[in-house]
Design a protein around this motif. Structure first.
Motif, PDB file in Angstrom:
ATOM      1  N   ARG A 124      40.224  32.802  45.190  1.00 48.72           N
ATOM      2  CA  ARG A 124      41.514  33.489  45.905  1.00 48.72           C
ATOM      3  C   ARG A 124      42.787  33.884  45.169  1.00 48.72           C
ATOM      4  N   GLU A 125      43.135  32.852  44.181  1.00 50.82           N
ATOM      5  CA  GLU A 125      44.200  33.098  43.579  1.00 50.82           C
ATOM      6  C   GLU A 125      43.968  34.234  42.574  1.00 50.82           C
ATOM      7  N   LEU A 126      42.755  34.181  41.601  1.00 51.75           N
ATOM      8  CA  LEU A 126      42.231  35.433  41.011  1.00 51.75           C
ATOM      9  C   LEU A 126      42.464  36.813  41.511  1.00 51.75           C
ATOM     10  N   LEU A 127      41.805  36.906  42.862  1.00 49.34           N
ATOM     11  CA  LEU A 127      42.026  37.813  43.552  1.00 49.34           C
ATOM     12  C   LEU A 127      43.206  38.538  43.824  1.00 49.34           C
ATOM     13  N   ARG A 128      44.184  37.614  44.055  1.00 48.88           N
ATOM     14  CA  ARG A 128      45.572  37.966  44.428  1.00 48.88           C
ATOM     15  C   ARG A 128      46.071  38.525  43.114  1.00 48.88           C
ATOM     16  N   VAL A 129      45.867  38.033  41.851  1.00 52.79           N
ATOM     17  CA  VAL A 129      46.315  38.773  40.681  1.00 52.79           C
ATOM     18  C   VAL A 129      45.576  40.007  40.596  1.00 52.79           C
ATOM     19  N   ALA A 130      44.495  40.094  40.532  1.00 56.95           N
ATOM     20  CA  ALA A 130      43.600  41.544  40.565  1.00 56.95           C
ATOM     21  C   ALA A 130      43.996  42.373  41.342  1.00 56.95           C
ATOM     22  N   SER A 131      44.623  42.202  42.549  1.00 51.28           N
ATOM     23  CA  SER A 131      45.179  43.221  43.372  1.00 51.28           C
ATOM     24  C   SER A 131      46.785  43.250  43.112  1.00 51.28           C
ATOM     25  N   GLY A 132      47.104  42.735  42.159  1.00 43.41           N
ATOM     26  CA  GLY A 132      48.645  43.226  41.646  1.00 43.41           C
ATOM     27  C   GLY A 132      49.610  42.459  42.260  1.00 43.41           C
TER      28      GLY A 132
END
Length: 147
Positions: free
Chosen positions: A117-125
């Motif tokens: 979840r946190e990596l996806l958050r960063v990947a989406s900016g």
């Protein structure tokens, strides 16, 4: 109207294959879904633990995603969508990096679902204070797994 399930977030990256996918009509009860939004909002996941997504390959269209959902009458409906996944070399490279970062966090004791979840958050900016805190703890330990 039924609530949108958590799996619907996965569907956000999909788009209807063609205009003739909608309106979609349930053959059992006759309910009509005027648009993709209606389809996702007025149908239900087949089961809570199943996304209802099935990848298929079409010679003309490339990778398609079949989306199975249940009408309120209980009948299973199918809509074909195009996959928006980036299958270029850079897309594959980004997915490998994501997997490597996920494995690294797991190696250092972070629970997989939360790390994802946190990596996806960063990947989406977006900023992830959670990832920043994990990084601080891992760095302070000298990046030694399990310590």
């Amino acid at each position: 109207m039924s609530p949108i399930t958590s799996h619907d977030v996965w569907f956000a990256g999909l788009r209807a294959l063609s205009g003739d996918s909608f309106p979609k009509r349930c053959r059992s009860c006759g309910r009509e879904f005027a648009s993709e939004a209606d389809y996702f909002q007025q149908t239900q996941a087949i089961r809570p633990d199943i996304t209802g997504l099935k990848a298929v390959y079409d010679d003309e269209e490339g990778t398609l995603v079949e989306v199975f959902r249940n009408c309120v009458c209980g009948s299973t409906l199918l809509v074909n969508c195009l996959s928006r996944r980036d299958d270029s070399a850079s897309g594959h490279s980004r997915r490998r990096l994501f997997d490597d970062l996920l494995a690294y966090l797991q190696l250092h004791g972070v629970e997989r679902a939360q790390a994802r979840r946190e990596l996806l958050r960063v990947a989406s900016g977006e900023r992830s204070e959670v990832l920043e805190a994990w990084y601080g703890r891992i760095a302070a330990r000298g990046a030694k797994p399990g310590s």
